[in-house]
Design an enzyme around this catalytic site. Sequence first.
Site, PDB file in Angstrom:
ATOM      1  N   ASP A 127      -3.386  40.910  72.956  1.00  0.00           N
ATOM      2  CA  ASP A 127      -2.977  41.662  71.770  1.00  0.00           C
ATOM      3  C   ASP A 127      -1.783  42.583  72.055  1.00  0.00           C
ATOM      4  O   ASP A 127      -1.719  43.216  73.106  1.00  0.00           O
ATOM      5  CB  ASP A 127      -4.185  42.531  71.347  1.00  0.00           C
ATOM      6  CG  ASP A 127      -3.951  43.299  70.070  1.00  0.00           C
ATOM      7  OD1 ASP A 127      -3.852  42.648  69.018  1.00  0.00           O
ATOM      8  OD2 ASP A 127      -3.868  44.541  70.114  1.00  0.00           O
ATOM      9  N   GLU A 162       0.501  37.693  71.802  1.00  0.00           N
ATOM     10  CA  GLU A 162       0.820  38.135  70.445  1.00  0.00           C
ATOM     11  C   GLU A 162       2.023  39.066  70.509  1.00  0.00           C
ATOM     12  O   GLU A 162       1.892  40.254  70.795  1.00  0.00           O
ATOM     13  CB  GLU A 162      -0.362  38.881  69.817  1.00  0.00           C
ATOM     14  CG  GLU A 162      -0.121  39.129  68.339  1.00  0.00           C
ATOM     15  CD  GLU A 162      -0.402  40.550  67.846  1.00  0.00           C
ATOM     16  OE1 GLU A 162      -0.305  40.756  66.628  1.00  0.00           O
ATOM     17  OE2 GLU A 162      -0.694  41.442  68.656  1.00  0.00           O
TER      18      GLU A 162
END
Length: 530
Positions: free
Chosen positions: A198, A240
């Site tokens: 993330d 990401e």
Amino acid sequence: MNWYSNAIFYELYLRAYADGNGDGHGDFAGLRQKLDYLQWLGVDCIWLLPYYPSPLRDDGYDIASFFGINPTFGFLEDFRITVEEIHRRGMRIIADMVVNHTSDQHPWFIEARRSKDSATRDYYVWSPNDDLYREARIIFLDTETSNWAYDEHTGEYYWHRFYRSQPDLNYDNPKVRAAMLEIVQFWMDMGLDGFRVDAVPYLFEREGTNCENLPETHGFLRELRQVVDERYPGAVLLGEANQWPQDLIPYFGDDDEFHMCFHFPVMPRLYMALARQDRSSVVDILEQTPPIPPNAQWATFLRNHDELTLEMVTEEDRQFMWEYYAPDPKQRLNLGIRRRLAPLMENDQRKIELMHSMLFTLPGVPVLYYGDEIGMGDNVELFDRNGVRTPMQWTPGENAGFSQTHPSNLYAPVINDPIYGYKTVNVLNQQAARDSLLHRVRQMISTRKSLPILAQGRLEWLDELPPEALCFWRTTVGERFLALHNLSDEPFDLYLPPGYTYTDTFNPEADPIDHTITLPAYGYRWLMAE
Ligand code: NOJ
């Protein structure tokens, strides 16, 4: 070819998927009951959103302990059994790892804010004032006004790129870097096949920069990749990084950072192309996308658990997208649109299929978002991005078959409107109807997997066509695949490039195709050329 290069990924939110213990929240026990479904659909790899203990201020992206499971989802043992069951079915599982920040409820932060000389103070980024790093943008624009938050107790500011309840970790501290590598190994040892990592662009901060994509960040990612490659060969790291193609490419490194990265900029352009009945935005962005290392692969998607981000489009295109797809201000959030795929497509199955067809045939591995395979709707009345995270609709029965609890105990109401409500839109009904969206998506999945050319083939556009035709070759040595898409609401005739015989990949037994094809409004065809 690597396993991930031609895999189908499926993103699911544990809380929303299936409730195994009847408390109104999805859990590992519920997921286990649905593995047959995922296998039937053709999913190769499940991506689980964060399941760690968390106060859920950002739905689990605010981790309070990296070594446990949120008790509403089950126990560590549940996790282990689930992973085993997934592997037994020949599927894989990756999980989110939030490397950039923790929850303010994490013991490191609780201790850090106790005093300026506490043992973990330096695990976070502190400053006596809020002057530093002014060039860093604010991401949660609708909620936060600064990336600094004042801590009353110690009289200093701490740095946070997301909600103020998510303090950023200080990657200049070697203890933080070492701790993160340990956490990753803990979960890999528990059987994961990798991570979706993330918010990777923001790990380090440097004055005079926008604090994104810094060389130091790439340095840490190389360390992470090395650990994974050495100890867990075959695992995948999916990054990401919501960035422009030229800034994204470095995240693959020299085959020594991420194995896969989401191609964020291509996503809104698929919607734009359809709205404008003009392929050029998709062609342009893919032409601007440099090649990637041999073992790397793009991950592509139509929707996910966040707002449909419009960060990677021009201001003018953003206005267009908002006006076209989010006319009601409630449908907008930060720099995006908080709606699901089916409502964005006005529930027109032709358009939903067309979007999937582009996703499945353009370069990149498709990452599906739970519920989009049946055309689930959204609920803009719910806070933040919760409107696209409602319970999965399994049956027309009570609570959409998601849970046996009393409806008032559900973590979120099921979608219950006449168009998208669970009585109409659900897995059971669509499994029974041969021409349902679910069956079409399943057919695209199995066809895509039988055509490795779609994982590796070079992309070549058919240029001499009207703007509403998004048509391209995928080619490898000796093989040619032709994808045809009609972005308009009118049929048109297309003359196939001469010199080949064409077979419909959805219907290989049918007679070879002549050299003219009529594509109906929003029609698509997948052809092998010989
Ligand atoms: C990206 C995730 O997709 C999003 O849901 C989350 O809020 C932020 N990162 C912060 O972790």
